[in-house]
Motif scaffolding. Structure first.
Motif, short mmCIF file in Angstrom:
data_model
loop_
_atom_site.label_atom_id
_atom_site.label_comp_id
_atom_site.label_asym_id
_atom_site.label_seq_id
_atom_site.Cartn_x
_atom_site.Cartn_y
_atom_site.Cartn_z
N VAL A 11 0.85 -1.20 0.00
CA VAL A 11 0.00 0.00 0.00
C VAL A 11 0.88 1.25 0.00
O VAL A 11 0.64 2.20 -0.76
CB VAL A 11 -0.96 0.00 1.20
CG1 VAL A 11 -1.63 1.34 1.39
CG2 VAL A 11 -2.00 -1.10 1.05
N LEU A 12 1.93 1.26 0.85
CA LEU A 12 2.83 2.41 0.90
C LEU A 12 3.54 2.63 -0.43
O LEU A 12 3.66 3.76 -0.92
CB LEU A 12 3.85 2.23 2.02
CG LEU A 12 3.35 2.46 3.44
CD1 LEU A 12 4.41 2.04 4.44
CD2 LEU A 12 2.97 3.91 3.64
N ALA A 20 4.66 10.49 -5.73
CA ALA A 20 6.01 11.08 -5.85
C ALA A 20 6.26 11.65 -7.25
O ALA A 20 6.75 12.78 -7.37
CB ALA A 20 7.07 10.07 -5.46
N PRO A 21 5.92 10.94 -8.32
CA PRO A 21 6.10 11.54 -9.66
C PRO A 21 5.22 12.76 -9.89
O PRO A 21 5.62 13.69 -10.59
CB PRO A 21 5.71 10.42 -10.62
CG PRO A 21 5.88 9.17 -9.84
CD PRO A 21 5.55 9.52 -8.43
N LEU A 22 4.03 12.77 -9.29
CA LEU A 22 3.17 13.95 -9.41
C LEU A 22 3.82 15.17 -8.76
O LEU A 22 3.75 16.28 -9.29
CB LEU A 22 1.80 13.69 -8.79
CG LEU A 22 0.85 12.80 -9.59
CD1 LEU A 22 -0.42 12.53 -8.80
CD2 LEU A 22 0.52 13.46 -10.92
N ALA A 26 5.12 18.56 -10.60
CA ALA A 26 4.67 19.88 -10.16
C ALA A 26 5.83 20.78 -9.76
O ALA A 26 5.63 21.92 -9.37
CB ALA A 26 3.70 19.73 -8.99
N GLY A 27 7.05 20.25 -9.87
CA GLY A 27 8.23 21.06 -9.55
C GLY A 27 8.59 21.03 -8.08
O GLY A 27 9.39 21.83 -7.62
N ILE A 32 8.07 15.63 -0.77
CA ILE A 32 6.70 16.15 -0.60
C ILE A 32 5.70 15.12 -1.12
O ILE A 32 4.64 14.90 -0.52
CB ILE A 32 6.52 17.49 -1.34
CG1 ILE A 32 7.49 18.55 -0.80
CG2 ILE A 32 5.08 17.97 -1.27
CD1 ILE A 32 7.27 18.92 0.65
N GLY A 33 6.03 14.45 -2.21
CA GLY A 33 5.16 13.40 -2.74
C GLY A 33 5.03 12.24 -1.77
O GLY A 33 3.95 11.68 -1.60
N TYR A 34 6.15 11.87 -1.12
CA TYR A 34 6.10 10.78 -0.14
C TYR A 34 5.25 11.18 1.06
O TYR A 34 4.47 10.37 1.58
CB TYR A 34 7.51 10.39 0.32
CG TYR A 34 8.37 9.83 -0.79
CD1 TYR A 34 7.85 8.92 -1.71
CD2 TYR A 34 9.68 10.21 -0.93
CE1 TYR A 34 8.64 8.42 -2.73
CE2 TYR A 34 10.48 9.71 -1.94
CZ TYR A 34 9.95 8.81 -2.83
OH TYR A 34 10.72 8.31 -3.84
N LEU A 35 5.38 12.42 1.50
CA LEU A 35 4.54 12.89 2.60
C LEU A 35 3.07 12.89 2.19
O LEU A 35 2.20 12.48 2.96
CB LEU A 35 4.97 14.29 3.04
CG LEU A 35 6.26 14.39 3.82
CD1 LEU A 35 6.66 15.84 4.01
CD2 LEU A 35 6.13 13.70 5.16
#
Length: 140
Positions: A11-12, A20-22, A26-27, A32-35
Motif C-alpha cells: 500500500v505504501l 512522488a512523480p506527481l 509539479a516542480g 513532498i510526494g512521499y509525505l
C-alpha cells in the motif's frame, strides 16, 4: 492491516509510486510526494495502515535502504578527501540544527528529554533531503 507487513508495504509503495512523480512533475521535491502519500493512508487519514508496529518495521527497512543507497553513492577515496568537511561542518550542522529544533520543541511544551529526541531525529532526517539535493549537482 493489523500486523500484515507485506500488504502495508505494498500500500505504501503504491501510494508513493502514484504521488512522488506527481510532486516531481509539479516542480516539488519527491519528499513532498512521499509525505502526500503517507498522510492519507496513515492512522489519521483513511486508516489503511494504523498498526504502529507494522509502521515501525517498514520504517526500519526504509532507513536501512536509505543508508545502503548513501553507501552506494559514496566512494571511499572521496569520503576520505571530504573527511574534514564531513566531520567539521557536518557535525556543526547536526548539533546546530538539533539545538534549534530542541528549543522549538521545548517551547511547544515538551520535556527537555523529549525535545532533545525530537531535535536530534529531525536533524538526522535532513540526510535524505541533503543527499537528494546533492545528487543532481554531482552528476553534472
Amino acid at each position: 492491516m493489523e500486523g500484515n507487513v507485506l500488504l502495508a508495504t505494498l500500500v505504501l509503495l503504491a501510494a508513493a509510486v502514484a504521488l512522488a512523480p506527481l510532486a516531481k512533475w509539479a516542480g516539488l521535491s519527491t519528499i513532498i510526494g512521499y509525505l502526500a502519500a503517507g498522510v492519507p493512508i496513515g492512522p489519521y487519514g483513511l486508516g489503511l495502515i494504523s498498526d504502529s508496529a507494522t509502521i515501525q518495521q517498514i520504517a526500519d527497512l526504509g532507513i536501512v535502504m536509505m543508508l545502503f543507497l548513501i553507501g552506494l553513492e559514496l566512494h571511499p577515496a572521496e569520503l576520505w578527501r571530504m573527511r574534514h568537511k564531513v566531520l567539521g561542518l557536518g557535525l556543526t550542522q547536526m548539533l546546530g540544527t538539533s539545538a534549534i529544533l530542541m528549543v522549538v520543541a521545548f517551547l511547544l511544551g515538551l520535556s527537555w528529554q523529549m525535545a532533545l529526541i525530537v531535535g536530534l531525529a529531525l536533524a538526522m532526517s535532513s540526510t535524505a533531503i541533503a543527499m537528494q539535493s546533492v545528487a543532481p549537482r554531482s552528476k553534472r
